[in-house]
Structure formats: structure tokens, C-alpha cells
Design an enzyme around this catalytic site. Structure first.
Site, PDB file in Angstrom:
ATOM      1  N   HIS A 316       7.900   4.293   2.224  1.00  0.00           N
ATOM      2  CA  HIS A 316       8.038   2.644   1.835  1.00  0.00           C
ATOM      3  C   HIS A 316       6.683   2.801   0.811  1.00  0.00           C
ATOM      4  O   HIS A 316       5.991   3.990   0.315  1.00  0.00           O
ATOM      5  CB  HIS A 316       6.297   2.212   3.051  1.00  0.00           C
ATOM      6  N   HIS A 359      -4.067   2.609   5.376  1.00  0.00           N
ATOM      7  CA  HIS A 359      -3.979   3.203   4.272  1.00  0.00           C
ATOM      8  C   HIS A 359      -6.226   2.913   3.955  1.00  0.00           C
ATOM      9  O   HIS A 359      -6.123   2.324   4.334  1.00  0.00           O
ATOM     10  CB  HIS A 359      -3.168   2.160   3.322  1.00  0.00           C
ATOM     11  N   GLU A 365      -8.246  -4.445  -2.905  1.00  0.00           N
ATOM     12  CA  GLU A 365      -7.669  -5.264  -3.214  1.00  0.00           C
ATOM     13  C   GLU A 365      -8.371  -6.513  -2.443  1.00  0.00           C
ATOM     14  O   GLU A 365      -8.886  -6.788  -1.446  1.00  0.00           O
ATOM     15  CB  GLU A 365      -6.716  -4.514  -2.424  1.00  0.00           C
ATOM     16  N   TYR A 374       2.420 -13.229   5.480  1.00  0.00           N
ATOM     17  CA  TYR A 374       2.219 -11.546   5.116  1.00  0.00           C
ATOM     18  C   TYR A 374       2.635 -10.975   6.242  1.00  0.00           C
ATOM     19  O   TYR A 374       2.363 -11.071   7.606  1.00  0.00           O
ATOM     20  CB  TYR A 374       1.068 -11.221   4.681  1.00  0.00           C
ATOM     21  N   HIS A 389      -9.967  -6.078   1.105  1.00  0.00           N
ATOM     22  CA  HIS A 389     -10.440  -4.393   1.539  1.00  0.00           C
ATOM     23  C   HIS A 389     -11.486  -3.270   0.178  1.00  0.00           C
ATOM     24  O   HIS A 389     -10.233  -3.735  -0.534  1.00  0.00           O
ATOM     25  CB  HIS A 389      -8.796  -3.380   1.690  1.00  0.00           C
ATOM     26  N   HIS A 395      -7.931   0.042   5.759  1.00  0.00           N
ATOM     27  CA  HIS A 395      -6.704  -1.288   6.302  1.00  0.00           C
ATOM     28  C   HIS A 395      -5.075  -1.432   6.434  1.00  0.00           C
ATOM     29  O   HIS A 395      -4.869  -0.065   6.648  1.00  0.00           O
ATOM     30  CB  HIS A 395      -6.626  -2.138   5.064  1.00  0.00           C
TER      31      HIS A 395
END
Length: 483
Positions: A316, A359, A365, A374, A389, A395
Site C-alpha cells: 500500500h 499508522h 492528519e 471512506y 489524528h 490510527h
């Protein structure tokens, strides 16, 4: 002599240098390109732009010449931002500014104690016009931010919720640039440079010092990223090459359009200065620019034109591949703010957990949702809401998303169809305001529960051979390892 005020949606003329919006509106028309040297004059006054110089002793049509500088005079040519405006009355002619009520707009980052928790807001409430008329400026509410507008270094994130057009009122921001993201209801933006219609799934940028007014068509909501001390620019493409992401030709700049009328009761000019609002009266419209030229302009962009770069093998990729605009800091590769989107695209990565990974980040963010849902949150993150976040706060996907995508067949699939989520990412550690934490009453205090069902899948007897046997041809090793 008093003149009748023209309609805000008055006729805009077409010239050979103008382009019709790609979504098919009947107008306004636009110039194309990002950061170009533009020139435009209202066709009602041909030849309004002086030839061969910026500041003649007498301008055509007896206009006033006025320069709007978006950078220091001595900036390198590649970073120098300025435009020359030729107007009926210079902007200096107004009564003194006085302090006005600034509602929930603030740059006080010490209103409440810091909170490192994951934060999520339900859709922000739009006031009903029957209860209270609220225009764009009065509907600005600060959610979070950091830095100092006086020191010219920092950001603020606002939401706007309004129901009424600005009538005989204009606004300019002395502190920084506004990147406006409509979520519900299109907005009709009149600027000194001309007019723009900006709909949900489009954005516009009104740079520091530019007068503008917003007309709405009902209950309206959106997001604003404010940047102090830097201007937005296109990100460098590096190994991507010359093309991709947001292409310069898709940015649209308004064409010159002026109105010449007086207001007996006074036209209100609102200035945001050092985080506070001030108002002054004058007897004429500030949108009296007959012609202009330069590279310091407002502009808009349709997010559907973003050329997505994505993984075509495995893993990713980091969300930086979805950056539309960036405001750089003095540290190479570190942004004061990035505007990032997550548009519809194909997911085809093999042997890969395809949604965003878990992450912890050295950046803050803030995410918003224009439409749809989402991909990493199965519920609770709704259009018109948001999430924050903070720096180094963990998160990632909620439990339902993780379980489903850990077992999904890895065939090509459309991701985020009918959706547009975005992120304001910043190197600043942002503080939440009292309005964001309490007053708005939209904070979802159960947000943390979306991760509570996550459970251990640890297998101390795991081996590569057992994983391969369980996966089978074309299977998903991750899913097989859990069975």
C-alpha cells in the site's frame, strides 16, 4: 450618482483566452493554468490594460493602478507573486477599521488542554435560516490549528456552515491563504479578479489579501484550510515524471468583471487580521477592477481531474501520492500543509492488505468527507464531519474493515466509487479549540470503540510452509493464516 447594483450572477463575457468550465456550467468562464502570468480585461472596456508599462501617469479609462503583492519584492523570480489591478476606486478609500464580533473564529490554541486522543466529529450542524441568518464569514468556525499568524508560520482548520449570501459585504484575509472545500451546496464567489462557481467535489483558493464575497443557494457547509506564511503550489513529481496528479492546465482562474455602484448605507469590508475580525465602511463595491494582469490570483480546481497514481504490484503506497496542493516549509520535503484526496480508483495489489495500514505519524492528519464513505471506516465517518489524528497518535482501519479485507479475495476492484475523502496534513502539532471540543456538540465520544473489537490472531506455530498450504493457488495468505 448612485447606480443600481448588478446581479451577482450577471453576464460574464467570453474572449478567445477563456475556457468554459469542464462540468458544463453556462458561466462564468475562466483562464487556464496554475501560477501562470495572466492578463484579463472586462470586454465592456477594451484596451483597459496599459500597454508596455504597469503604472502610467494616466491609466486607460482614467482607472487607478494598484499592485497586490503576495510575496516580498525581492523574492526570486520563480517565487515572486504579484498582480496589477486597474480599478475605478483604489481599495485604500474606506473608513477606519473597528473590531467586530468574530464568533467561533479564533487563533487561540490554548483555550482547552491538549488532547492526544483520536477525535472524530459527526456532520457539523448548519443553522436554519428561520432561526438565524448566517453568511460565510459569520459561519466560520475554527476546529483546530497551530502556529502564529503574526510570525507568519502556521495553519488553522475551519468549517463553514451558512445559509445566507453576503450582501454588500466582502472579506479579505490578511493572515494567509484560504483553501475552500465545499461539501454541501455550491458557492458563487465574487473576487476582485472575477467570478467563480465552486461546487462540492471542487476546491478554490483565495490567496492572502484578496477581497471576495460568497453567495449561497440554501443550507451550505464546507471546510477551510488556512495557511500562514506560504502559498499553495503543486507538489514536485520526482520519479513520476512530467505528468500526473493535479495537472496545471486543469486549474481555472476567473476573468475580469467589474461592478460600479454606490451603496448609500455603506458597503462593509471585513478584514481578518492577527486572528481577529475588523470591519470598515465605504460607499462603493470593492469589485470594481476593470482589468488586471499578473500571477497572483484566486483559482479553482475540479477534483475529478486528479490523475491517480497507485500501486500495481503489491503493498500500500503512502498517501503522499494523492497530494493535490502543498504549502512547503523551509525544511525540504516537510510541508506546513498538504491537501490530499482519496478519489475513486482501482485496487489490484497482490498479497496485500489494501486499505490504509495502521499508522503513527510525525504529521497531524485532519480528514473530511465530501461524499460517500471512506474505505477504512465502515461507519461513523460521515459526509460533513471530520476526524483528527494528532502527531504520533495511532490510527487505522476499524475492526470491521480489517476483518473483511484480511479475508477478501484479491481480485481487481474499484475502490471509493462514489466517494471523495480528503486530508489536511501538517507538520504542526495542532490544538483543538473550545468550539471543536465542546461548543459544536458534534464530537463523537465513542470513536475509540471502532477499534475495540480488534483481537489477537497470533499463532506461535506459524511457518511459511503452513501458510502457503492453507492459502492455495491464488489465495490470500493472510486470511489463510487465520483460519
Amino acid at each position: 450618482m448612485k447606480r443600481n447594483k448588478p446581479s451577482l450572477r450577471g453576464r460574464v463575457h467570453l474572449s478567445v483566452t477563456q475556457r468554459k468550465p469542464p462540468h458544463g456550467d453556462r458561466g462564468p468562464f475562466y483562464l487556464t493554468g496554475f501560477g501562470n502570468e495572466f492578463s484579463s480585461e472586462d470586454p465592456r472596456c477594451p484596451g483597459a490594460l496599459p500597454e508596455g508599462q504597469n503604472n502610467p501617469q494616466v491609466c486607460p479609462y482614467n482607472l487607478y493602478a494598484e499592485q497586490l503583492s503576495g510575496s516580498a519584492f525581492t523574492c526570486p523570480r520563480s517565487a515572486n507573486k504579484r498582480s496589477w489591478l486597474y480599478r475605478i476606486i483604489p481599495s485604500v478609500r474606506h473608513k477606519p477599521f473597528t473590531v467586530m464580533h468574530h464568533g467561533s473564529l479564533t487563533d487561540n490554541w490554548n483555550e482547552v488542554e491538549p488532547d492526544p486522543n483520536q477525535l472524530r466529529w459527526l456532520p457539523f450542524t448548519i443553522p436554519k435560516v428561520a432561526e438565524k441568518k448566517v453568511d460565510f464569514v459569520m459561519g466560520l468556525n475554527t476546529v483546530c490549528g497551530a502556529g502564529d499568524s503574526r510570525a507568519r508560520n502556521g495553519i488553522a482548520i475551519h468549517v463553514y456552515t451558512c445559509n445566507t449570501s453576503m450582501i454588500d459585504r466582502s472579506f479579505y484575509n490578511s493572515d494567509g491563504d484560504f483553501l475552500i472545500v465545499p461539501q454541501q451546496g455550491k458557492i458563487f464567489v465574487t473576487t476582485e479578479f472575477g467570478k467563480m462557481i465552486v461546487e462540492p467535489n471542487e476546491i478554490c483558493v483565495i490567496q492572502q489579501g484578496m477581497h471576495f464575497s460568497v453567495e449561497v443557494f440554501g443550507e451550505t457547509r464546507g471546510y477551510v484550510l488556512e495557511v500562514y506564511g506560504a502559498h499553495f503550489e503543486l507538489p514536485d513529481l520526482g520519479p513520476i515524471g512530467a505528468n500526473g496528479l493535479a495537472n496545471p492546465r486543469d486549474f481555472l482562474v476567473p476573468v475580469a468583471w467589474y461592478e460600479d455602484y454606490t451603496v448609500a448605507g455603506g458597503y462593509t469590508i471585513i478584514s481578518k487580521y492577527q486572528g481577529k475580525l475588523f470591519s470598515a465602511l465605504q460607499d462603493h463595491s470593492p469589485f470594481n477592477v476593470v482589468a488586471w494582469h499578473g500571477n497572483y490570483t484566486p483559482y479553482k480546481y475540479n477534483l475529478e481531474n486528479f490523475m491517480v497514481i497507485n500501486c500495481v504490484a503489491f503493498d500500500h503506497a503512502d498517501p503522499s501520492i494523492f497530494t493535490v496542493l502543498t504549502a512547503k516549509s523551509v525544511r525540504p520535503g516537510v510541508a506546513i500543509a498538504d491537501f490530499v484526496i482519496f478519489p475513486p480508483r482501482w485496487g489490484i495489489a497482490d498479497h496485500t492488505f489494501r486499505p490504509p495500514y495502521y499508522h503513527r505519524n510525525c504529521m497531524s492528519e485532519f480528514m473530511g468527507l465530501i461524499k460517500g464513505h471512506y474505505e477504512a471506516k465502515e461507519g461513523g465517518f460521515l459526509p460533513g464531519g471530520g476526524s483528527l489524528h494528532s502527531i504520533m497518535t495511532p490510527h487505522g482501519p476499524d475492526a470491521d474493515c480489517f476483518e473483511k479485507n484480511s479475508k477478501a479475495a484479491l481480485k481487481p476492484e474499484r475502490v471509493a466509487e462514489g466517494t471523495m475523502a480528503f486530508m489536511f496534513e501538517s507538520s504542526f502539532s495542532m490544538a483543538v479549540t473550545r468550539w471543536g471540543m465542546d461548543t459544536c456538540r458534534r464530537l463523537d465520544k465513542d470513536y475509540y470503540r471502532c477499534w475495540e473489537p480488534l483481537r489477537s490472531h497470533f499463532d506461535p506455530h506459524w511457518t511459511p510452509s503452513s501458510q502457503k498450504a492453507k492459502a492455495g493457488p491464488g489465495g490470500c495468505p493472510r486470511a489463510a493464516a487465520r483460519e
